[in-house]
Structure formats: structure tokens, C-alpha cells
Design a protein around this motif. Structure first.
Motif, PDB file in Angstrom:
ATOM      1  N   ILE A   9       0.869  -1.178   0.000  1.00 22.66           N
ATOM      2  CA  ILE A   9       0.000   0.000   0.000  1.00 22.66           C
ATOM      3  C   ILE A   9       0.907   1.231   0.000  1.00 22.66           C
ATOM      4  CG2 ILE A   9      -1.784   1.274   1.244  1.00 22.66           C
ATOM      5  CD1 ILE A   9      -2.365  -1.499   2.678  1.00 22.66           C
ATOM      6  N   ILE A  10       0.753   2.065  -1.031  1.00 18.57           N
ATOM      7  CA  ILE A  10       1.580   3.269  -1.159  1.00 18.57           C
ATOM      8  C   ILE A  10       0.648   4.473  -1.051  1.00 18.57           C
ATOM      9  CG2 ILE A  10       3.267   4.484  -2.581  1.00 18.57           C
ATOM     10  CD1 ILE A  10       3.503   1.687  -4.113  1.00 18.57           C
ATOM     11  N   ASP A  11       0.664   5.105   0.121  1.00 21.12           N
ATOM     12  CA  ASP A  11      -0.230   6.222   0.390  1.00 21.12           C
ATOM     13  C   ASP A  11       0.399   7.082   1.473  1.00 21.12           C
ATOM     14  OD1 ASP A  11      -2.515   7.867   1.259  1.00 21.12           O
ATOM     15  OD2 ASP A  11      -3.736   6.436   0.145  1.00 21.12           O
ATOM     16  N   ASP A  12       0.333   8.399   1.326  1.00 24.44           N
ATOM     17  CA  ASP A  12       0.940   9.289   2.314  1.00 24.44           C
ATOM     18  C   ASP A  12       0.015   9.617   3.485  1.00 24.44           C
ATOM     19  OD1 ASP A  12      -0.737  10.825   0.720  1.00 24.44           O
ATOM     20  OD2 ASP A  12       0.500  12.618   0.876  1.00 24.44           O
ATOM     21  N   ASP A  13      -1.229   9.194   3.428  1.00 22.20           N
ATOM     22  CA  ASP A  13      -2.183   9.414   4.513  1.00 22.20           C
ATOM     23  C   ASP A  13      -2.006   8.298   5.546  1.00 22.20           C
ATOM     24  OD1 ASP A  13      -4.436   9.417   6.199  1.00 22.20           O
ATOM     25  OD2 ASP A  13      -5.744  10.174   4.613  1.00 22.20           O
ATOM     26  N   ASP A  14      -1.350   8.635   6.663  1.00 20.40           N
ATOM     27  CA  ASP A  14      -1.016   7.629   7.680  1.00 20.40           C
ATOM     28  C   ASP A  14      -2.234   6.862   8.170  1.00 20.40           C
ATOM     29  OD1 ASP A  14       1.690   8.294   7.630  1.00 20.40           O
ATOM     30  OD2 ASP A  14       1.471   9.790   9.214  1.00 20.40           O
ATOM     31  N   LEU A  56      -2.958   8.490  -5.900  1.00 17.97           N
ATOM     32  CA  LEU A  56      -2.627   9.418  -6.986  1.00 17.97           C
ATOM     33  C   LEU A  56      -1.716  10.536  -6.504  1.00 17.97           C
ATOM     34  CD1 LEU A  56      -3.071  10.481  -9.903  1.00 17.97           C
ATOM     35  CD2 LEU A  56      -5.057  11.705  -9.026  1.00 17.97           C
ATOM     36  N   ARG A  57      -2.027  11.102  -5.366  1.00 14.97           N
ATOM     37  CA  ARG A  57      -1.234  12.216  -4.831  1.00 14.97           C
ATOM     38  C   ARG A  57      -0.487  11.745  -3.600  1.00 14.97           C
ATOM     39  NH1 ARG A  57      -4.891  17.523  -5.812  1.00 14.97           N
ATOM     40  NH2 ARG A  57      -4.944  17.286  -8.068  1.00 14.97           N
ATOM     41  N   LEU A  58       0.810  11.617  -3.758  1.00 15.00           N
ATOM     42  CA  LEU A  58       1.684  11.196  -2.669  1.00 15.00           C
ATOM     43  C   LEU A  58       2.474  12.407  -2.208  1.00 15.00           C
ATOM     44  CD1 LEU A  58       3.045   7.955  -4.329  1.00 15.00           C
ATOM     45  CD2 LEU A  58       1.399   8.081  -2.454  1.00 15.00           C
ATOM     46  N   ALA A  59       2.284  12.790  -0.994  1.00 18.11           N
ATOM     47  CA  ALA A  59       2.947  13.968  -0.436  1.00 18.11           C
ATOM     48  C   ALA A  59       2.585  15.192  -1.277  1.00 18.11           C
ATOM     49  CB  ALA A  59       4.454  13.765  -0.349  1.00 18.11           C
ATOM     50  N   GLU A  60       3.178  16.286  -0.974  1.00 18.99           N
ATOM     51  CA  GLU A  60       2.774  17.541  -1.608  1.00 18.99           C
ATOM     52  C   GLU A  60       3.151  17.627  -3.087  1.00 18.99           C
ATOM     53  OE1 GLU A  60       3.330  22.284  -0.821  1.00 18.99           O
ATOM     54  OE2 GLU A  60       3.601  20.879   0.821  1.00 18.99           O
TER      55      GLU A  60
END
Length: 179
Positions: A9-14, A56-60
């Protein structure tokens, strides 16, 4: 060879990443996580997952679309699902062109995520297919297309759309929160 019950799972939302990993683990999967593209590629050095779920959006400033070809190159037989809170037809087409197997809009429950990751066909109701897009949806599609053309640069996209940057930011935020 891929591990049949292993997912990345690749997601920046912890919070989302932890909840999804826990839900998948409860369903018998081994769930690994990464917060960004670099961490994901590092994990793939020792991991050969059956599937990957990419935001789709990883980090800023990181774009999950740009990550897909690199993931595909490392793991040509791994299923890739692009999962996003910023869904649009333009990004869906782009994700598939770049190598994603499926594309799904957030929010989505674990069962729907697994169905899409497995490639199970989910047939929409006939009346859903025939519905014309609302003005709001058309606007969102256009904004997403312009944002994509401007490589995610909000200021450049706002200029191209003929609106103030803050107005565009509010529209993006409003759509993301569902208000």
C-alpha cells in the motif's frame, strides 16, 4: 514470482494506510506499506507483492502516476490499483496507459478495493451508464485535465483556467472533502 497474498500500500495518509493495511491483514493478506515512491521502490528490493495500491497524490509534490511505470518495470506481473480522492476520467485513462490495471475513487471499502485489485468486473447499473455528467462533474474533469497538463502546478492551472489560484485551491479542497 509474486507472493500470492502480499500487498504493498503506497499512500501518504497515515491513518488511511494503517486502516487499510489492518483490514487487508484481517482478510488473510500480508500488507506492507510505504509513504512515498522512494520507500515503495526500496520495499520492492526485498518484496515481490501480488498487488500494489497506489495513491494518486503522494505527499505535496509527488505524483502517483509518475510512480506507476517504475513500479511496473520492477514488478511486471504485479496487479496495480490506482486509488484516489481526486478521481477524474483524465487521470483514470492516464493511469491505465502508464500501467495500472485498475483505477478506483476514494472512498472505497476494502471489499471493493479487493474486487478491483483482482480485476473482477463490476458492472454498473444501466441507469448509471446512461446518465449525463453533471455540470459539476464536467468542471471537475476539466480542472483535472488542465492540472495534469500543467504538471500539478496550481498557479499555472489557475491562470490557464482564468481563475484566481485561491479559488482553484478551494475547489480542489471542496471536492476532496465532499462538501
Amino acid at each position: 514470482m509474486t507472493e500470492s497474498r502480499t500487498l504493498l500500500i503506497i499512500d501518504d495518509d497515515d491513518r488511511f494506510r494503517r486502516i487499510l493495511a489492518r483490514a487487508l491483514t484481517q482478510r488473510g493478506f500480508t500488507a506492507h506499506t510505504a509513504t512515498d515512491g522512494q520507500a515503495a521502490l526500496h520495499a520492492l528490493a526485498s518484496l515481490s507483492p501480488w498487488g500494489m495500491i497506489v495513491d494518486l497524490r503522494l505527499a505535496e509534490y509527488e505524483d502517483g502516476l509518475q510512480l506507476i511505470p517504475r513500479l511496473r518495470k520492477r514488478c511486471p506481473h504485479t496487479r496495480i490499483l490506482m486509488l484516489t480522492g481526486y478521481a477524474s476520467i483524465a487521470t483514470a485513462v492516464e493511469a491505465v496507459k502508464l500501467g495500472a490495471d485498475q483505477y478506483l475513487a476514494k472512498p472505497a471499502d476494502t471489499e471493493t478495493i479487493l474486487l478491483h485489485l483482482e480485476g473482477t468486473s463490476i458492472t454498473p447499473e444501466p441507469d448509471e451508464v446512461d446518465k449525463a455528467m453533471s455540470v459539476r462533474q464536467l468542471e471537475w474533469e476539466h480542472i483535472q485535465r488542465v492540472l495534469r497538463d500543467k504538471n500539478g502546478n496550481i498557479s499555472a492551472a489557475a491562470r490557464a483556467l482564468g481563475m484566481h489560484r485561491r479559488t482553484l485551491q478551494r475547489k480542489l479542497q471542496k471536492h476532496n472533502t465532499g462538501l
